[in-house]
Enzyme design. Sequence first.
Site, PDB file in Angstrom:
ATOM      1  N   CYS A 134       0.840  -1.193   0.000  1.00  0.00           N
ATOM      2  CA  CYS A 134       0.000   0.000   0.000  1.00  0.00           C
ATOM      3  C   CYS A 134       0.881   1.252   0.000  1.00  0.00           C
ATOM      4  CB  CYS A 134      -0.907   0.008   1.229  1.00  0.00           C
ATOM      5  SG  CYS A 134      -1.928   1.470   1.325  1.00  0.00           S
ATOM      6  N   ASN A 197      -0.897  -3.841  -6.689  1.00  0.00           N
ATOM      7  CA  ASN A 197      -1.616  -2.887  -5.845  1.00  0.00           C
ATOM      8  C   ASN A 197      -1.657  -1.548  -6.590  1.00  0.00           C
ATOM      9  OD1 ASN A 197      -2.786  -1.579  -3.580  1.00  0.00           O
ATOM     10  ND2 ASN A 197      -1.649  -2.919  -2.199  1.00  0.00           N
ATOM     11  N   THR A 272     -11.580  -0.835  -9.401  1.00  0.00           N
ATOM     12  CA  THR A 272     -12.139   0.393  -9.962  1.00  0.00           C
ATOM     13  C   THR A 272     -13.266   0.114 -10.973  1.00  0.00           C
ATOM     14  OG1 THR A 272      -9.970   1.388  -9.645  1.00  0.00           O
ATOM     15  CG2 THR A 272     -11.472   2.561 -11.106  1.00  0.00           C
TER      16      THR A 272
HETATM   17  C1  LIG Z   1     -11.067   2.405  -2.806  1.00  0.00           C
HETATM   18  C2  LIG Z   1      -9.968   1.388  -2.861  1.00  0.00           C
HETATM   19  C3  LIG Z   1      -9.598   0.711  -1.702  1.00  0.00           C
HETATM   20  C4  LIG Z   1      -8.586  -0.240  -1.730  1.00  0.00           C
HETATM   21  N1  LIG Z   1      -8.261  -0.903  -0.579  1.00  0.00           N
HETATM   22  C5  LIG Z   1      -7.359  -1.915  -0.604  1.00  0.00           C
HETATM   23  C6  LIG Z   1      -7.113  -2.694   0.551  1.00  0.00           C
HETATM   24  O1  LIG Z   1      -7.690  -2.500   1.618  1.00  0.00           O
HETATM   25  N2  LIG Z   1      -6.205  -3.712   0.448  1.00  0.00           N
HETATM   26  C7  LIG Z   1      -5.555  -3.997  -0.723  1.00  0.00           C
HETATM   27  O2  LIG Z   1      -4.781  -4.939  -0.763  1.00  0.00           O
HETATM   28  N3  LIG Z   1      -5.769  -3.265  -1.830  1.00  0.00           N
HETATM   29  C8  LIG Z   1      -6.664  -2.233  -1.806  1.00  0.00           C
HETATM   30  N4  LIG Z   1      -6.914  -1.505  -2.957  1.00  0.00           N
HETATM   31  C9  LIG Z   1      -6.202  -1.839  -4.204  1.00  0.00           C
HETATM   32  C10 LIG Z   1      -7.037  -2.776  -5.088  1.00  0.00           C
HETATM   33  O3  LIG Z   1      -7.261  -4.023  -4.458  1.00  0.00           O
HETATM   34  C11 LIG Z   1      -6.378  -3.013  -6.456  1.00  0.00           C
HETATM   35  O4  LIG Z   1      -5.135  -3.622  -6.275  1.00  0.00           O
HETATM   36  C12 LIG Z   1      -6.184  -1.719  -7.228  1.00  0.00           C
HETATM   37  O5  LIG Z   1      -7.327  -0.913  -7.085  1.00  0.00           O
HETATM   38  C13 LIG Z   1      -5.911  -1.933  -8.712  1.00  0.00           C
HETATM   39  O6  LIG Z   1      -7.011  -2.528  -9.376  1.00  0.00           O
HETATM   40  P1  LIG Z   1      -8.127  -1.673 -10.187  1.00  0.00           P
HETATM   41  O7  LIG Z   1      -7.423  -0.824 -11.168  1.00  0.00           O
HETATM   42  O8  LIG Z   1      -9.016  -2.721 -10.786  1.00  0.00           O
HETATM   43  O9  LIG Z   1      -8.844  -0.864  -9.169  1.00  0.00           O
HETATM   44  C14 LIG Z   1      -7.909  -0.522  -2.951  1.00  0.00           C
HETATM   45  C15 LIG Z   1      -8.274   0.172  -4.105  1.00  0.00           C
HETATM   46  C16 LIG Z   1      -9.290   1.108  -4.086  1.00  0.00           C
HETATM   47  C17 LIG Z   1      -9.660   1.833  -5.357  1.00  0.00           C
END
Ligand SMILES: Cc1cc2nc3c(=O)[nH]c(=O)nc-3n(C[C@H](O)[C@H](O)[C@H](O)COP(=O)(O)O)c2cc1C
Lengths: 310, 255
Positions: A134, A197, A272
């Site tokens: 993160c 991530n 997303t």
């Molecule tokens: C609002 C939000 C909250 C997230 N919270 C976490 C989390 O608690 N733990 C984690 O491992 N990744 C978290 N992520 C990352 C997502 O799991 C993912 O890796 C990242 O959004 C990329 O994928 P995407 O482009 O499909 O969103 C979060 C992402 C978003 C947008």
Amino acid sequence: MNGKMAGISLSVNLCNIRLSNPTVLASGILGTTRALLKRVADNGAGAVTIKSVSKEQREGHKNPTVITYEAGMLNAVGYSNPGVDAARSEFYNLEDIGAPVIASIIGTCTDDFVEVAEGLSESGFSAIEIPLSCPHTPGFGLLSGQGTPEATYEIISAVRRKTNLPIFVKISPNVPEITTIAKAAEDAGASAITAVNSMGPGMIINIESKKPVLGFKVGGVTGDALRPIAVRCVYDIYKAIKIPVIGVGGISTGRHAIEMIMAGAAAIGIGTGVYTRGIDVFSKVCAEMKQWLMENGYNNINDIVGIAHD
Amino acid sequence: MIEQPQMVKICNIKDETPNVKTFFFEFTGHYDPGQFIMVWIPLNDEKPFTLSYINGNIAGITVLRRGDFTKTLHAKKIGDQIGIRGPYGKGYGLSEKSVTTCIVGGGIGMASIACLADRQENATFIQGARTVTELLFRHRFKEMKLCTDDGSLGYKGTTVDLLRELIGKHNYQKIYACGPEKMLHKIFELCSEHHIDCEVSVERYIKCGFGICGQCDCSGQRICIDGPVFNKEDLRNMPDFGKTAITKSGSRVSL
Ligand SMILES: Cc1cc2nc3c(=O)[nH]c(=O)nc-3n(C[C@H](O)[C@H](O)[C@H](O)COP(=O)(O)O)c2cc1C
Ligand SMILES: Cc1cc2nc3c(=O)[nH]c(=O)nc-3n(C[C@H](O)[C@H](O)[C@H](O)COP(=O)(O)OP(=O)(O)OC[C@H]3O[C@@H](n4cnc5c(N)ncnc54)[C@H](O)[C@@H]3O)c2cc1C
């Protein structure tokens, strides 16, 4: 056409977990309650991941915690979660969710990871995902040095000793040599790599008030902007290790999913995309994948895993 | 759409009660009564509020002073800027003029229901508050039936007590309500018992406002995008309604 589509198989075997299709709800999106996990499974997800859980409860950062821009999303939720004891009572009877449920655990030190993993070990989760990546929460992930090969090895081997569940290690796209982290995780006994991530962090400033918009000022970048980076990371990792890769980053259509699978992903995470296409993004992506497979003469999704490699 | 706050200037402020102020600003765009906007104070926080007034291109939010954010908002002056994004969520469905309706507002829930009362013709309108000084919009809605817990004005008792009496006399076909969840739950039960349609606005802790973070869950429904207004059939499938809520951290608390 529908008859033909019915003959196309999307089911995948991920570390001996059977997924009816390769779409996985990414951690931190909607995974706050059992009821929401169930709803996401009802909307076609092949597996679902809970929002990351720490030892103690956390309120997270102040709002705005999630904002969007032309090319994607920025978030700095700050790992709000009720803590491991409350999570254990929230996530019960997971067999009834309708899809395998993946736990996500975080900690500020190796002992925390072990404690949270043990705390959730009897709950019926199918796997444990460990994000070491993160970019916007002090004490965790990149902001506490968990993203190095050494820290990855130490944390993952400690958890590996305490659980028999498959361990997915979730890594950051922010490093110059992502394969060294993936290899360290594999050496420590990880069962799969979740890549990636959010990247960054990034910042958006509101020019009228002259202040950053996010409550934490900076936040991880996700969505469309992340996709080419995520695809490249998965491509590199697939070449470097033997364990499967779960590709995450900017996937919201069947074509995006196919692209990620061609890079080498055995399954694909969606975060997303829940915003851009709605909570039924999972069933939409599956229908679009089937359509593409049919039009291109494939009847099994597994036949295209890693096909982009020479 | 890009989910980022746009800065607007506060063009007027009205003191409604000692603890409640309305802030007016320019607002264009479509708004259904019951929807909400996110209000941002840079470097402070961002929280949900419904529009309580709409008049041409001027809208208002009516804000009860509670904790840090609403205190900071109450200290704002005419000419100061706040950020807004939205509107978000699903509002109340207006009824045909021929449908006999009753609108019930409890406490600051009045803010959510006021724009509905502007638009819904021929409705009985009930407001409840703890005491006379907390009653809102008495000049704006002259026909309102008032209740106070302490009997300092109007009917002595709760909105639910008065509604129960009125249901006996009028044949309401539809009831709208916003207020404390205990009140909403009793109204839901009353409507179920008497086979009356209802729509109520439910509150949970809101973060993103557009259905991705999962913070405002109520039995698998996201208050921010599937709600905040739910009808009787929705509520029947929401066992958490009236019972438990998840907080800012995601911990579950009993209501
Ligand atoms: C609002 C939000 C909250 C997230 N919270 C976490 C989390 O608690 N733990 C984690 O491992 N990744 C978290 N992520 C990352 C997502 O799991 C993912 O890796 C990242 O959004 C990329 O994928 P995407 O482009 O499909 O969103 C979060 C992402 C978003 C947008
Ligand atoms: C859809 C919706 C519409 C609302 N409309 C109005 C309105 O028109 N007028 C009005 O005065 N209030 C309204 N509220 C409530 C308002 O958002 C809270 O009173 C405000 O956020 C309190 O912030 P604070 O920092 O002053 O108080 P705090 O001390 O932080 O909290 C006081 C109480 O407000 C609630 N609260 C705090 N933050 C949030 C949040 N982000 N989301 C939801 N609830 C929160 C908490 O449950 C707490 O019990 C609405 C809430 C929702 C969910």
